[in-house]
Design a protein around this motif. Structure first.
Motif, PDB file in Angstrom:
ATOM      1  N   LEU A   1      20.530   0.315   7.258  1.00 49.11           N
ATOM      2  CA  LEU A   1      21.177   0.972   6.130  1.00 49.11           C
ATOM      3  C   LEU A   1      22.500   1.594   6.574  1.00 49.11           C
ATOM      4  N   PRO A   2      23.464   1.725   5.673  1.00 43.94           N
ATOM      5  CA  PRO A   2      24.754   2.311   6.052  1.00 43.94           C
ATOM      6  C   PRO A   2      24.618   3.804   6.344  1.00 43.94           C
ATOM      7  N   SER A   3      25.302   4.257   7.367  1.00 44.54           N
ATOM      8  CA  SER A   3      25.283   5.672   7.717  1.00 44.54           C
ATOM      9  C   SER A   3      26.277   6.431   6.854  1.00 44.54           C
ATOM     10  N   PRO A   4      26.111   7.744   6.757  1.00 41.81           N
ATOM     11  CA  PRO A   4      27.106   8.530   6.028  1.00 41.81           C
ATOM     12  C   PRO A   4      28.491   8.371   6.643  1.00 41.81           C
ATOM     13  N   SER A   5      29.503   8.486   5.814  1.00 45.39           N
ATOM     14  CA  SER A   5      30.889   8.500   6.288  1.00 45.39           C
ATOM     15  C   SER A   5      31.586   9.713   5.704  1.00 45.39           C
ATOM     16  N   ILE A   6      32.545  10.251   6.443  1.00 46.13           N
ATOM     17  CA  ILE A   6      33.298  11.433   6.017  1.00 46.13           C
ATOM     18  C   ILE A   6      34.758  11.044   5.932  1.00 46.13           C
ATOM     19  N   SER A   7      35.338  11.138   4.739  1.00 47.01           N
ATOM     20  CA  SER A   7      36.758  10.816   4.553  1.00 47.01           C
ATOM     21  C   SER A   7      37.640  12.051   4.590  1.00 47.01           C
TER      22      SER A   7
ATOM     23  N   GLY B   1      37.115  28.874   8.071  1.00 39.73           N
ATOM     24  CA  GLY B   1      36.707  29.773   6.997  1.00 39.73           C
ATOM     25  C   GLY B   1      35.661  30.766   7.449  1.00 39.73           C
ATOM     26  N   ASN B   2      35.557  31.858   6.702  1.00 34.79           N
ATOM     27  CA  ASN B   2      34.549  32.879   6.972  1.00 34.79           C
ATOM     28  C   ASN B   2      33.168  32.413   6.506  1.00 34.79           C
ATOM     29  N   PRO B   3      32.095  32.992   7.033  1.00 31.83           N
ATOM     30  CA  PRO B   3      30.772  32.767   6.451  1.00 31.83           C
ATOM     31  C   PRO B   3      30.791  33.073   4.951  1.00 31.83           C
ATOM     32  N   GLY B   4      30.171  32.220   4.161  1.00 24.02           N
ATOM     33  CA  GLY B   4      30.183  32.376   2.714  1.00 24.02           C
ATOM     34  C   GLY B   4      31.214  31.522   2.029  1.00 24.02           C
ATOM     35  N   THR B   5      32.164  30.951   2.808  1.00 24.23           N
ATOM     36  CA  THR B   5      33.191  30.089   2.232  1.00 24.23           C
ATOM     37  C   THR B   5      32.569  28.764   1.788  1.00 24.23           C
ATOM     38  N   SER B   6      33.030  28.250   0.675  1.00 25.16           N
ATOM     39  CA  SER B   6      32.548  26.966   0.164  1.00 25.16           C
ATOM     40  C   SER B   6      33.446  25.846   0.672  1.00 25.16           C
ATOM     41  N   VAL B   7      32.827  24.822   1.256  1.00 24.01           N
ATOM     42  CA  VAL B   7      33.548  23.678   1.813  1.00 24.01           C
ATOM     43  C   VAL B   7      33.039  22.411   1.137  1.00 24.01           C
ATOM     44  N   THR B   8      33.962  21.546   0.725  1.00 25.11           N
ATOM     45  CA  THR B   8      33.590  20.270   0.115  1.00 25.11           C
ATOM     46  C   THR B   8      33.845  19.142   1.106  1.00 25.11           C
ATOM     47  N   ILE B   9      32.820  18.367   1.358  1.00 25.53           N
ATOM     48  CA  ILE B   9      32.902  17.219   2.258  1.00 25.53           C
ATOM     49  C   ILE B   9      32.865  15.953   1.411  1.00 25.53           C
ATOM     50  N   SER B  10      33.914  15.140   1.500  1.00 22.34           N
ATOM     51  CA  SER B  10      33.988  13.901   0.727  1.00 22.34           C
ATOM     52  C   SER B  10      33.714  12.715   1.642  1.00 22.34           C
ATOM     53  N   GLY B  11      33.088  11.696   1.097  1.00 22.85           N
ATOM     54  CA  GLY B  11      32.769  10.508   1.885  1.00 22.85           C
ATOM     55  C   GLY B  11      31.880   9.570   1.114  1.00 22.85           C
ATOM     56  N   ASN B  12      30.973   8.922   1.803  1.00 21.88           N
ATOM     57  CA  ASN B  12      30.057   7.956   1.189  1.00 21.88           C
ATOM     58  C   ASN B  12      28.694   8.010   1.856  1.00 21.88           C
TER      59      ASN B  12
ATOM     60  N   SER C   1      20.658  13.994  -3.861  1.00 21.75           N
ATOM     61  CA  SER C   1      19.894  15.234  -3.976  1.00 21.75           C
ATOM     62  C   SER C   1      20.274  16.157  -2.821  1.00 21.75           C
ATOM     63  N   ALA C   2      20.654  17.397  -3.144  1.00 23.92           N
ATOM     64  CA  ALA C   2      21.077  18.341  -2.102  1.00 23.92           C
ATOM     65  C   ALA C   2      19.991  18.548  -1.060  1.00 23.92           C
ATOM     66  N   ALA C   3      18.731  18.575  -1.484  1.00 22.90           N
ATOM     67  CA  ALA C   3      17.631  18.841  -0.558  1.00 22.90           C
ATOM     68  C   ALA C   3      17.438  17.734   0.463  1.00 22.90           C
ATOM     69  N   ASN C   4      17.965  16.541   0.188  1.00 27.25           N
ATOM     70  CA  ASN C   4      17.787  15.404   1.089  1.00 27.25           C
ATOM     71  C   ASN C   4      18.957  15.212   2.046  1.00 27.25           C
TER      72      ASN C   4
ATOM     73  N   THR D   1      25.149  23.404  -1.913  1.00 29.33           N
ATOM     74  CA  THR D   1      25.052  23.894  -3.298  1.00 29.33           C
ATOM     75  C   THR D   1      25.164  22.776  -4.326  1.00 29.33           C
ATOM     76  N   SER D   2      25.752  21.651  -3.965  1.00 32.86           N
ATOM     77  CA  SER D   2      25.793  20.494  -4.867  1.00 32.86           C
ATOM     78  C   SER D   2      25.956  19.234  -4.031  1.00 32.86           C
ATOM     79  N   ALA D   3      25.478  18.128  -4.602  1.00 30.97           N
ATOM     80  CA  ALA D   3      25.519  16.878  -3.850  1.00 30.97           C
ATOM     81  C   ALA D   3      25.654  15.687  -4.781  1.00 30.97           C
ATOM     82  N   SER D   4      26.336  14.668  -4.298  1.00 34.67           N
ATOM     83  CA  SER D   4      26.379  13.356  -4.920  1.00 34.67           C
ATOM     84  C   SER D   4      26.468  12.346  -3.791  1.00 34.67           C
ATOM     85  N   ALA D   5      26.504  11.076  -4.125  1.00 35.14           N
ATOM     86  CA  ALA D   5      26.582  10.050  -3.094  1.00 35.14           C
ATOM     87  C   ALA D   5      27.900  10.084  -2.338  1.00 35.14           C
TER      88      ALA D   5
END
Length: 406
Positions: free
Chosen positions: A203-209, A216-227, A232-235, A248-252
């Motif tokens: 299966l394809p591994s995650p990729s980060i674009s 950032g400080n603790p508590g800062t929100s960071v968005t990681i884009s990729g594939n 599901s955030a829990a997975n 806090t949120s997830a998509s493919a």
């Protein structure tokens, strides 16, 4: 408290879906199959039959020998197949031209390797008598009841299965018995069709674009884009050094994560727990804190000590129990064990009392100069495992010792 089972082996980490197959359906020819006795000698003629199979073509062979004979698969079924075939199924259709009475002591199915070692298995039922066909399915792992050397040998372990599946080479391959006689009837023949060796596809591994912030400080929100993230955030799991952030949120294609207290400088690790695959960011993340920007003697409180008996060969700061606080993990200098000092999460002033008493995990190996220590998620379940190395039986008998976090 986290639980860590221990194993000493060379391991492979699997992340697959079942789809690929190696097959012989004998639609046009014998496909390179041979037939010989238990010692890979005295070959028989393999007959190709264009009709009468299950359905279509099939191959057959027969003899008057008192020795058991086996159809042997061609080289396309061979190679180091443990990565792709361990835990998968081998299926085939067979028929006999006589009434079967006895399962042989050398096994109905064999996996032979070039060293001469083999694992064998007897089928739960006899193959069908012609013109009928019977379909047989065998699982390629230790749960199927494979045995070493013969049907009276010890049950094959997972390590045994891995070793034999890593050496299926050339003529030393999958073998299927056609002799189910009791020795009083020495004229027999058999036929085989539709041999299917199931394999896993990677299966394809995650990729980060991109990463929205690299500090950032603790508590800062960071968005990681990729594939190839799990939707599901829990997975998923995202580590800043040895501490997991809160997703806090997830998509493919996107994960939004909160920087945790205790985040460490370094690459961000993203783990898809559904596939068990991970990816490191190309850019490191730098944790910051308010009112930073200078270092003076008063920047740090006085030191405190935690006494370690016998010295150490490796040190890691990582959240081993997933409570959001970095624990201290220490490998003994003589490689005899790994000690974990759990962070009690008290906050405030940091002292020796901030950590629980040492919990030891004995390695069963030795060494003299320390072999290091790594804490990382080896199996893609989102929990940090521990690994070190050492000797078994003196120099030259090196092994990796891994403790899986359960």
């Amino acid at each position: 408290m986290f639980k860590i089972p221990y194993f000493l082996l060379v391991f492979s980490l699997f992340a697959f879906s079942v789809s690929a197959q190696i097959t012989s359906t004998f639609d046009t020819d014998a496909d390179g199959w041979t037939c010989s006795d238990n010692n890979h000698s005295a070959p028989l003629t393999v007959n190709y039959n264009s009709t009468g199979g299950n359905p279509g073509g099939y191959i057959s062979a027969g003899t008057t020998s008192s020795q058991p004979y086996f159809f042997t698969s061609p080289s396309k079924f061979g190679g180091n197949i443990q990565y792709f075939c361990y835990g998968q199924e081998l299926t085939f259709d067979m028929q006999l031209n006589y009434t079967p009475t006895t399962h042989g002591a050398v096994g109905d199915v064999q996996i032979s390797v070039q060293s001469g070692s083999k694992i064998v298995l007897n089928l739960p039922s006899f193959p069908a008598q012609a013109p009928a066909w019977s379909t047989h399915t065998i699982r390629l792992d230790e749960t199927a009841g494979w045995r070493l050397g013969g049907t009276t040998g010890p049950l094959a372990t997972k390590v045994d299965m891995m070793q034999h599946l890593s050496g299926v080479l050339g003529a030393y391959a999958f073998r299927f018995n056609i002799d189910y006689t009791d020795g009083t009837v020495n004229t027999f023949s058999g036929a085989i069709d539709n041999v299917v060796l199931n394999q896993r596809t990677i299966l394809p591994s995650p990729s980060i674009s991109s990463i929205s912030l690299t500090s950032g400080n603790p508590g800062t929100s960071v968005t990681i884009s990729g594939n190839n993230f799990d939707p599901s955030a829990a997975n998923n799991a995202v580590y800043f050094g040895g501490v997991a952030g809160t997703i806090t949120s997830a998509s493919a294609t996107s994960l939004t994560v909160t920087v945790p207290p205790g985040a460490q400088y370094g690459q961000i690790t993203v783990i898809n727990k559904t596939t068990g695959l991970s990816k490191l960011s190309e850019q490191p993340f730098t944790p910051t804190f308010s009112d930073g920007g200078r270092i003076i003697p008063a920047s740090f409180a006085p030191k405190f000590d935690i006494t370690i008996t016998g010295g150490y060969g490796g040190l890691s700061l990582a959240d081993m129990d997933g409570d959001g606080w970095n624990d201290l993990v220490v490998a003994s200098e003589d490689n005899s064990g790994i000690g974990v000092y759990r962070n009690l999460g008290l906050g405030g002033d940091l002292t020796a009392s901030s950590f629980a008493a040492r919990v030891d995990f004995l390695t069963g190996v030795s060494g003299t100069n320390g072999a290091g220590l790594s804490t990382t998620d080896l199996d893609g379940d989102g929990k940090l495992d521990m690994a070190t190395s050492g000797w078994v039986g003196g120099p030259g008998g090196g092994v990796f010792v891994t403790f899986r976090n359960t």
